[in-house]
Design a protein around this motif. Sequence first.
Motif, PDB file in Angstrom:
ATOM      1  N   SER A  48       0.850  -1.171   0.000  1.00 21.91           N
ATOM      2  CA  SER A  48       0.000   0.000   0.000  1.00 21.91           C
ATOM      3  C   SER A  48       0.895   1.233   0.000  1.00 21.91           C
ATOM      4  N   TYR A  49       0.545   2.196  -0.838  1.00 17.78           N
ATOM      5  CA  TYR A  49       1.289   3.453  -0.914  1.00 17.78           C
ATOM      6  C   TYR A  49       0.327   4.594  -0.627  1.00 17.78           C
ATOM      7  N   ASN A  50       0.795   5.547   0.178  1.00 19.05           N
ATOM      8  CA  ASN A  50       0.025   6.752   0.431  1.00 19.05           C
ATOM      9  C   ASN A  50       0.865   7.943   0.010  1.00 19.05           C
ATOM     10  N   ASN A  51       0.365   8.692  -0.956  1.00 17.86           N
ATOM     11  CA  ASN A  51       1.117   9.846  -1.475  1.00 17.86           C
ATOM     12  C   ASN A  51       2.566   9.486  -1.804  1.00 17.86           C
ATOM     13  N   LYS A  52       2.725   8.419  -2.519  1.00 12.49           N
ATOM     14  CA  LYS A  52       4.006   7.911  -3.005  1.00 12.49           C
ATOM     15  C   LYS A  52       4.891   7.296  -1.929  1.00 12.49           C
ATOM     16  N   GLU A  53       4.379   7.159  -0.706  1.00 13.92           N
ATOM     17  CA  GLU A  53       5.179   6.537   0.354  1.00 13.92           C
ATOM     18  C   GLU A  53       4.614   5.183   0.726  1.00 13.92           C
ATOM     19  N   LEU A  54       5.519   4.220   0.893  1.00 13.89           N
ATOM     20  CA  LEU A  54       5.106   2.864   1.251  1.00 13.89           C
ATOM     21  C   LEU A  54       4.575   2.849   2.680  1.00 13.89           C
ATOM     22  N   ILE A  55       3.329   2.351   2.868  1.00 12.33           N
ATOM     23  CA  ILE A  55       2.794   2.257   4.229  1.00 12.33           C
ATOM     24  C   ILE A  55       2.464   0.827   4.627  1.00 12.33           C
ATOM     25  N   ILE A  56       2.234  -0.058   3.690  1.00 11.22           N
ATOM     26  CA  ILE A  56       2.017  -1.469   4.017  1.00 11.22           C
ATOM     27  C   ILE A  56       2.913  -2.285   3.110  1.00 11.22           C
ATOM     28  N   ASN A  57       3.644  -3.189   3.710  1.00 12.21           N
ATOM     29  CA  ASN A  57       4.473  -4.095   2.918  1.00 12.21           C
ATOM     30  C   ASN A  57       4.376  -5.461   3.570  1.00 12.21           C
ATOM     31  N   GLU A  58       3.416  -6.225   3.119  1.00 15.98           N
ATOM     32  CA  GLU A  58       3.217  -7.553   3.690  1.00 15.98           C
ATOM     33  C   GLU A  58       4.388  -8.452   3.315  1.00 15.98           C
ATOM     34  N   THR A  59       4.367  -9.642   3.853  1.00 17.28           N
ATOM     35  CA  THR A  59       5.459 -10.577   3.589  1.00 17.28           C
ATOM     36  C   THR A  59       5.424 -11.000   2.132  1.00 17.28           C
ATOM     37  N   VAL A  60       6.193 -10.291   1.351  1.00 22.27           N
ATOM     38  CA  VAL A  60       6.240 -10.529  -0.080  1.00 22.27           C
ATOM     39  C   VAL A  60       7.716 -10.668  -0.463  1.00 22.27           C
ATOM     40  N   PRO A  61       8.057 -11.625  -1.332  1.00 29.97           N
ATOM     41  CA  PRO A  61       9.472 -11.740  -1.731  1.00 29.97           C
ATOM     42  C   PRO A  61      10.009 -10.425  -2.264  1.00 29.97           C
ATOM     43  N   ASN A  62      11.267 -10.159  -2.006  1.00 32.48           N
ATOM     44  CA  ASN A  62      11.814  -8.879  -2.471  1.00 32.48           C
ATOM     45  C   ASN A  62      12.031  -8.848  -3.972  1.00 32.48           C
ATOM     46  N   ARG A  63      11.628  -9.906  -4.667  1.00 32.63           N
ATOM     47  CA  ARG A  63      11.608  -9.864  -6.136  1.00 32.63           C
ATOM     48  C   ARG A  63      10.484  -8.932  -6.615  1.00 32.63           C
ATOM     49  N   PHE A  64       9.541  -8.649  -5.712  1.00 33.81           N
ATOM     50  CA  PHE A  64       8.443  -7.751  -6.049  1.00 33.81           C
ATOM     51  C   PHE A  64       8.802  -6.355  -5.561  1.00 33.81           C
ATOM     52  N   SER A  65       8.791  -5.395  -6.475  1.00 32.47           N
ATOM     53  CA  SER A  65       9.114  -4.035  -6.060  1.00 32.47           C
ATOM     54  C   SER A  65       8.089  -3.073  -6.643  1.00 32.47           C
ATOM     55  N   PRO A  66       7.330  -2.421  -5.773  1.00 34.48           N
ATOM     56  CA  PRO A  66       6.378  -1.413  -6.238  1.00 34.48           C
ATOM     57  C   PRO A  66       7.104  -0.099  -6.478  1.00 34.48           C
ATOM     58  N   LEU A  76       3.998  -2.263 -10.496  1.00 41.79           N
ATOM     59  CA  LEU A  76       4.553  -3.421  -9.798  1.00 41.79           C
ATOM     60  C   LEU A  76       5.557  -4.098 -10.704  1.00 41.79           C
ATOM     61  N   HIS A  77       6.783  -4.150 -10.258  1.00 41.93           N
ATOM     62  CA  HIS A  77       7.837  -4.798 -11.027  1.00 41.93           C
ATOM     63  C   HIS A  77       8.198  -6.114 -10.350  1.00 41.93           C
ATOM     64  N   ILE A  78       8.304  -7.158 -11.159  1.00 45.49           N
ATOM     65  CA  ILE A  78       8.613  -8.471 -10.597  1.00 45.49           C
ATOM     66  C   ILE A  78       9.859  -9.012 -11.287  1.00 45.49           C
ATOM     67  N   ASN A  79      10.864  -9.321 -10.505  1.00 48.60           N
ATOM     68  CA  ASN A  79      12.111  -9.885 -11.032  1.00 48.60           C
ATOM     69  C   ASN A  79      12.108 -11.404 -10.924  1.00 48.60           C
ATOM     70  N   SER A  80      12.838 -12.030 -11.812  1.00 53.30           N
ATOM     71  CA  SER A  80      13.070 -13.489 -11.729  1.00 53.30           C
ATOM     72  C   SER A  80      11.784 -14.258 -11.446  1.00 53.30           C
ATOM     73  N   LEU A  81      10.840 -14.120 -12.335  1.00 54.59           N
ATOM     74  CA  LEU A  81       9.519 -14.707 -12.124  1.00 54.59           C
ATOM     75  C   LEU A  81       9.591 -16.206 -11.875  1.00 54.59           C
ATOM     76  N   GLU A  82       8.737 -16.663 -10.959  1.00 48.59           N
ATOM     77  CA  GLU A  82       8.648 -18.077 -10.604  1.00 48.59           C
ATOM     78  C   GLU A  82       7.234 -18.582 -10.906  1.00 48.59           C
ATOM     79  N   LEU A  83       7.129 -19.913 -11.002  1.00 49.55           N
ATOM     80  CA  LEU A  83       5.830 -20.518 -11.302  1.00 49.55           C
ATOM     81  C   LEU A  83       4.763 -20.073 -10.301  1.00 49.55           C
ATOM     82  N   GLY A  84       5.166 -19.969  -9.028  1.00 53.53           N
ATOM     83  CA  GLY A  84       4.217 -19.616  -7.975  1.00 53.53           C
ATOM     84  C   GLY A  84       3.728 -18.180  -8.034  1.00 53.53           C
TER      85      GLY A  84
END
Lengths: 115, 113
Positions: A48-66, A76-84
Amino acid sequence: DTAVSQTPKYLVTQMGNDKSIKCEQNLGHDTMYWYKQDSKKFLKIMFSYNNKELIINETVPNRFSPKSPDKAHLNLHINSLELGDSAVYFCASSHGLAGVADTQYFGPGTRLTVL
Amino acid sequence: DQQVKQNSPSLSVQEGRISILNCDYTNSMFDYFLWYKKYPAEGPTFLISISSIKDKNEDGRFTVFLNKSAKHLSLHIVPSQPGDSAVYFCAASSTDTGNQFYFGTGTSLTVIP
């Protein structure tokens, strides 16, 4: 006129690739979100972002970068995509008043399939 | 750990009858609840909400009931129409976490003409 839009609607790619999903809202909202809906139909918040600042970052692999270039966009940018990672990704937005839970408006979703 | 549960994955109802969709939650701090409706290949759209200071909220054919002691809410659709056929999600949030909503897994409603 679409309130929350996402591109692309469908994305099919190979394992190991890097991909991005874009989201834009024209509602003037301050807060934007990314959700993942997995094969069990469970809709779970990722960021979740509020006014361009990250306010919620659930347990998500760091391959995901908003990335939020401005408050109307949250990509949403996703690196090294996996089947899951195969799922439907929804973007959403809300007014985002501090300490207030308010209605979220969702985009149409992006169905990501990783082969 | 799933804090919001919709234990009925599907429901079929005759047109004109009442549809009752149920939702249970585990976190007693939740104080704001919403129902969303989702058609295939579209994002969820907001339907109706209720805050914990109320036990009922009505909007046309849609009524949401909240039973805080049982940690249970339900959505009633009367009369049901074929266009109501969709997946319905309930979601919950607490004021101290602001905009973080927890969603159930949805109930697929089919209204039979």
